[in-house]
Write an enzyme that holds these catalytic residues in place. Sequence first.
Site, PDB file in Angstrom:
ATOM      1  N   PRO A 176       0.817  -1.219   0.000  1.00 33.95           N
ATOM      2  CA  PRO A 176       0.000   0.000   0.000  1.00 33.95           C
ATOM      3  C   PRO A 176       0.850   1.268   0.000  1.00 33.95           C
ATOM      4  CG  PRO A 176      -0.251  -1.221   2.076  1.00 33.95           C
ATOM      5  CD  PRO A 176       0.576  -2.061   1.174  1.00 33.95           C
TER       6      PRO A 176
ATOM      7  N   GLU B  29       2.813  -7.342   8.368  1.00 31.61           N
ATOM      8  CA  GLU B  29       3.061  -5.898   8.218  1.00 31.61           C
ATOM      9  C   GLU B  29       3.995  -5.603   7.044  1.00 31.61           C
ATOM     10  OE1 GLU B  29       1.194  -3.830  10.087  1.00 31.61           O
ATOM     11  OE2 GLU B  29       0.369  -5.746  10.770  1.00 31.61           O
TER      12      GLU B  29
ATOM     13  N   ARG C 228      -3.523  -9.205 -20.505  1.00 31.69           N
ATOM     14  CA  ARG C 228      -4.434  -8.906 -21.616  1.00 31.69           C
ATOM     15  C   ARG C 228      -3.799  -8.002 -22.664  1.00 31.69           C
ATOM     16  NH1 ARG C 228      -6.642  -3.874 -21.171  1.00 31.69           N
ATOM     17  NH2 ARG C 228      -8.475  -4.231 -22.450  1.00 31.69           N
TER      18      ARG C 228
ATOM     19  N   ASP D  89     -10.948   0.737 -24.453  1.00 31.87           N
ATOM     20  CA  ASP D  89     -11.864   0.745 -23.316  1.00 31.87           C
ATOM     21  C   ASP D  89     -11.433   1.701 -22.220  1.00 31.87           C
ATOM     22  OD1 ASP D  89      -9.906  -1.102 -22.824  1.00 31.87           O
ATOM     23  OD2 ASP D  89     -11.265  -2.740 -22.345  1.00 31.87           O
TER      24      ASP D  89
END
Length: 266
Positions: A90, A117, A159, A174
């Site tokens: 994060p 952690e 993809r 897209d």
Amino acid sequence: MGLRIDVVTIFPDYFGSPLGVSLIGKAAARDDIRFGVHDLRRWATDVHHTVDDVPFGGGPGMVMKPDVWGDALDEITGDGSGARLIVPTPSGMPFSQDMAARYAAERWLVFACGRYEGIDGRVVEAMRARMPVDEVSIGDYVLAGGEAAALVMIEAVGRLLPGVLGNASSAGDDSFGGDGNPEGAMRGLLEGPVYTRPRAWRDHEVPEVLLSGNHAAIARWRRDMALRRTAAHRPDLIPALRDLDRRDRQVLAEAGFPVNGEDMAH
Ligand code: JAH
């Protein structure tokens, strides 16, 4: 041939189904991508296969041991040359369509999936001496570990590989329309709604213009909808839009985003 992806995790089973199905599985079957999924505990040295320890400096939770990670990454990458190490966290740099396109052009990606952690900070430090290392976040939320984030990135990269899509052109236009289509008319915009048969469903009609056969009118309508959706869902993207025409500015003004004079190309 193709892209090699290695994943290091304490939950190798987590990757079985996602990497075996859909376009990623087909690509793997055709050797467009090859996967290696490795159980980190294989490199643990004690009878309990311990991979974590208490944090220096105190605080909650546990930290993943550098020696176990170091031995795993040494064995998997050899001298590291040719590999790019990706650490989902994060506190990483935000993952984007541009990064997915850059990763799709690499030969070898190695995902290091942490738990608890996170991984002792010296692992990234040591690996950076041998290979490019990216600490990457897929969004501002905390997961229980890096595995789900690695799968997200693998799918976004997979993809884009040549030969992975049935229809190789559908990757281009897209949402998050920057990808592989840098000259596209929808660049920087979210995609609007799409429709298929039947023409009428539960008292909702398909927008008339899409049945008109007027391709210019259809393109203009789609751009209007993309501008409105971008203004509503991602107002942060509006200031970066370039080459707006009079109609674009009218649509944005109606959506509550008057665009200032400097951005007015026409
Ligand atoms: C959580 C190791 N950006 C999403 C993301 C990625 C990784 C993690 N959390 C959120 C994570 C715990 C340990 C990685």
